[in-house]
Design an enzyme around this catalytic site. Structure first.
Site, PDB file in Angstrom:
ATOM      1  N   ASP A 144      38.776  13.809  90.783  1.00 22.21           N
ATOM      2  CA  ASP A 144      39.267  13.456  89.452  1.00 22.21           C
ATOM      3  C   ASP A 144      39.489  14.711  88.609  1.00 22.21           C
ATOM      4  O   ASP A 144      39.163  14.753  87.433  1.00 22.21           O
ATOM      5  CB  ASP A 144      38.292  12.489  88.750  1.00 22.21           C
ATOM      6  CG  ASP A 144      38.839  12.017  87.402  1.00 22.21           C
ATOM      7  OD1 ASP A 144      40.065  12.093  87.191  1.00 22.21           O
ATOM      8  OD2 ASP A 144      38.037  11.579  86.558  1.00 22.21           O
ATOM      9  N   HIS A 160      46.010  13.203  79.951  1.00 14.27           N
ATOM     10  CA  HIS A 160      46.063  12.168  78.902  1.00 14.27           C
ATOM     11  C   HIS A 160      47.320  12.241  78.040  1.00 14.27           C
ATOM     12  O   HIS A 160      47.271  11.979  76.839  1.00 14.27           O
ATOM     13  CB  HIS A 160      44.827  12.254  77.982  1.00 14.27           C
ATOM     14  CG  HIS A 160      43.529  12.071  78.699  1.00 14.27           C
ATOM     15  ND1 HIS A 160      42.304  12.248  78.098  1.00 14.27           N
ATOM     16  CD2 HIS A 160      43.249  11.705  79.979  1.00 14.27           C
ATOM     17  CE1 HIS A 160      41.341  12.015  78.971  1.00 14.27           C
ATOM     18  NE2 HIS A 160      41.880  11.693  80.124  1.00 14.27           N
ATOM     19  N   GLU A 175      37.364   4.361  84.305  1.00 13.30           N
ATOM     20  CA  GLU A 175      36.694   5.644  84.031  1.00 13.30           C
ATOM     21  C   GLU A 175      37.025   6.117  82.622  1.00 13.30           C
ATOM     22  O   GLU A 175      36.176   6.650  81.922  1.00 13.30           O
ATOM     23  CB  GLU A 175      37.142   6.705  85.058  1.00 13.30           C
ATOM     24  CG  GLU A 175      36.369   8.019  84.980  1.00 13.30           C
ATOM     25  CD  GLU A 175      36.934   9.026  83.996  1.00 13.30           C
ATOM     26  OE1 GLU A 175      36.221   9.981  83.663  1.00 13.30           O
ATOM     27  OE2 GLU A 175      38.089   8.876  83.549  1.00 13.30           O
ATOM     28  N   GLU A 176      38.281   5.919  82.221  1.00 11.39           N
ATOM     29  CA  GLU A 176      38.763   6.584  81.001  1.00 11.39           C
ATOM     30  C   GLU A 176      38.061   6.135  79.722  1.00 11.39           C
ATOM     31  O   GLU A 176      37.698   6.963  78.906  1.00 11.39           O
ATOM     32  CB  GLU A 176      40.278   6.382  80.844  1.00 11.39           C
ATOM     33  CG  GLU A 176      41.114   7.084  81.909  1.00 11.39           C
ATOM     34  CD  GLU A 176      41.033   8.598  81.839  1.00 11.39           C
ATOM     35  OE1 GLU A 176      40.330   9.134  80.978  1.00 11.39           O
ATOM     36  OE2 GLU A 176      41.683   9.249  82.679  1.00 11.39           O
ATOM     37  N   HIS A 205      39.584   7.252  90.226  1.00 10.68           N
ATOM     38  CA  HIS A 205      39.669   6.085  89.330  1.00 10.68           C
ATOM     39  C   HIS A 205      41.106   5.601  89.195  1.00 10.68           C
ATOM     40  O   HIS A 205      42.027   6.373  88.988  1.00 10.68           O
ATOM     41  CB  HIS A 205      39.016   6.347  87.971  1.00 10.68           C
ATOM     42  CG  HIS A 205      39.656   7.391  87.119  1.00 10.68           C
ATOM     43  ND1 HIS A 205      40.713   7.122  86.282  1.00 10.68           N
ATOM     44  CD2 HIS A 205      39.375   8.705  86.945  1.00 10.68           C
ATOM     45  CE1 HIS A 205      41.041   8.230  85.630  1.00 10.68           C
ATOM     46  NE2 HIS A 205      40.266   9.202  86.016  1.00 10.68           N
ATOM     47  N   ASP A 242      45.847  12.306  86.704  1.00 11.04           N
ATOM     48  CA  ASP A 242      44.618  11.637  86.232  1.00 11.04           C
ATOM     49  C   ASP A 242      44.774  10.136  86.290  1.00 11.04           C
ATOM     50  O   ASP A 242      45.170   9.516  85.312  1.00 11.04           O
ATOM     51  CB  ASP A 242      44.307  12.118  84.814  1.00 11.04           C
ATOM     52  CG  ASP A 242      42.930  11.676  84.346  1.00 11.04           C
ATOM     53  OD1 ASP A 242      42.141  11.212  85.176  1.00 11.04           O
ATOM     54  OD2 ASP A 242      42.647  11.795  83.145  1.00 11.04           O
TER      55      ASP A 242
END
Ligand code: ZN
Length: 445
Positions: free
Chosen positions: A342, A412, A314-315, A268, A280
């Site tokens: 991912d 994140h 995606e997030e 992603h 990520d």
């Protein structure tokens, strides 16, 4: 002398070695990731950087000579963080007033300039908050459930703990809580808060939510054990705006024998708005593009159609993955397999998969090709989030499985930068994905 024609299964040992050698000596994957992280930066859905990443990866696949490169439109959520969050303990008998390292959760509403100031109540789980019922009314609920350190697969520990982040706000709001504070999703003790998306339940009041660092969560818990009536002041300026047009980026190399059979590989392109979205999922995207580039560069003509996909959003919505599957179904496309990366760009260990038992057995039978590269794990059941909407179409799903121990040090956060990715591990990942796609293409699944 006549030699009888025997049909031996083809051996791919040599080609797999060539793929690894190529990646470990001539791959641009690390430099491509550098560009994505340093020149473009974090790529939250709806942001100008997400749009720049769409253009960058489209151009990259065109430059590499993919047969077709196109954009697939998709409407995505547009959430913005606004100015820096404040989360402050205001009345500690021991420490007075002091700040906690905090970050608003994605999709959260903000408190606005007036903030929220209320007594804090600690729980370890959603079950506990439900048991407390109306006792949480008017308070800030502090979810302090830890990721289970005994789960060696850190993704399993994350999966159990993350329900607090995803659904904790609505569960607290239904009994009248004013806001929630969540312990960050990591096994590590440090000062870095981790964002990530929350999901508001329909018809429930939307209350603001932040995550605090694990060190601060431990500290807050200790203070709460000693002092009743401890209060927090929280101020966040985030908001959800109107949906905005974005794109999945798709690059294709047409199959020579079975062009109607599609093999998808992707990651992603969006990320959170802090850090650089390196593990990520910038690495997953750049490794996926490498699969196509390596086929072209090494002159491997795929039998089936190879499709590299940069999924958007995606997030905080999964809109890209959902739209990709919807269009595939609408067009009656025949996907035979989809592979996602991912789970970070750490040293590859293997692949999880989901599909028929004979398909999983077939993949496990290829383990011998990966043994020389210390890639050994082919048993786990699982797939990536972006490709999961293809499941109902009977597509064989796979996800690459890198070593999971360090992923949640970065996930994140502002620490998920290009520097956190190791060049050699990234190259090994690209080689491992390319080899797996090569085997699926040659042998079918
Ligand atoms: Zn991700």
């Amino acid at each position: 002398m006549l030699i009888p024609a025997l049909s031996y299964a083809q051996d791919h040992t040599e080609m797999v070695k060539k793929i690894y050698d190529h990646q470990l000596t001539q791959s641009p994957v690390y430099e491509n990731l550098r560009y994505l992280c340093k020149e473009i930066g974090p790529r939250l859905s709806g942001s100008p950087q997400a749009a720049a990443a769409v253009e960058y990866t489209r151009q990259l696949m065109m430059d590499y000579g993919f047969d077709t490169v196109y954009l697939q439109p998709v409407m995505v959520p547009h959430w913005v963080r606004g100015q820096k969050e404040i989360t402050r303990v205001t009345n500690s008998d021991i420490k007075g007033a002091f700040e906690l390292n905090s970050i608003a959760l994605g999709n959260s509403v903000g408190t606005g300039a007036e903030g929220v100031h209320a007594e804090v109540i600690e729980v370890k789980s959603i079950e506990e908050v439900n048991k407390l019922g109306k006792a949480v009314a008017g308070k800030i609920v502090f979810y302090n459930g830890e990721m289970d350190p005994t789960k060696v697969n850190t993704f399993a520990a994350y999966g159990s703990a993350v329900v607090q982040r995803a659904y904790g706000a609505s569960e607290a709001a239904k009994n009248g809580a004013k806001a929630v504070v969540i312990r960050s999703m990591t096994n590590r003790r440090d000062d870095i808060p981790h964002t990530g998306s929350l999901v508001y339940k329909p018809l429930m009041p939307k209350i603001p939510a932040v995550a605090i660092s694990t060190n601060d969560a431990d500290e807050l818990s200790k203070l709460l054990a000693k002092q009743k009536g401890l209060k927090i002041y929280m101020e966040t300026h985030c908001e959800m705006k109107e949906d905005i047009l974005s794109y999945n980026v798709i690059g294709e190399i047409k199959g020579s024998q079975y062009p109607e059979e599609i093999i998808t590989v992707g990651g992603h392109l969006d990320s959170w708005d802090v850090g650089e979205g390196a593990h990520d999922d910038g690495g997953g995207c750049m490794m996926s593009i490498e699969v196509g580039r390596t086929f072209i560069e090494m002159g491997i003509q795929p039998k089936r159609t190879l499709r590299v996909v940069m999924f958007m959003n995606e997030e905080n919505g999964l809109r890209g993955g959902t739209e990709y599957a919807r269009v595939a179904e609408e067009k009656g496309e025949k996907h035979i397999a989809a592979l996602e990366s991912d789970s970070g760009s750490f040293g590859p260990m293997g692949f999880s998969s989901m599909g028929k038992e004979e398909q999983r057995k077939k993949v496990q039978g290829w383990a011998k090709y990966f043994t020389p590269y210390h890639v050994w794990s082919f048993e786990r059941v699982g797939s990536g989030a972006d490709i999961s909407p293809l499941e109902s179409q009977g597509v064989f799903l796979m996800e690459m499985e890198p070593n999971p121990q360090k992923y949640f040090n970065y996930h994140h956060t502002n620490a998920d930068t290009f520097e956190a990715v190791d060049k050699r591990e990234l190259e090994l990942g690209a080689a491992t994905m390319t080899s797996m796609i090569y085997l699926i293409d040659q042998e079918g699944i």
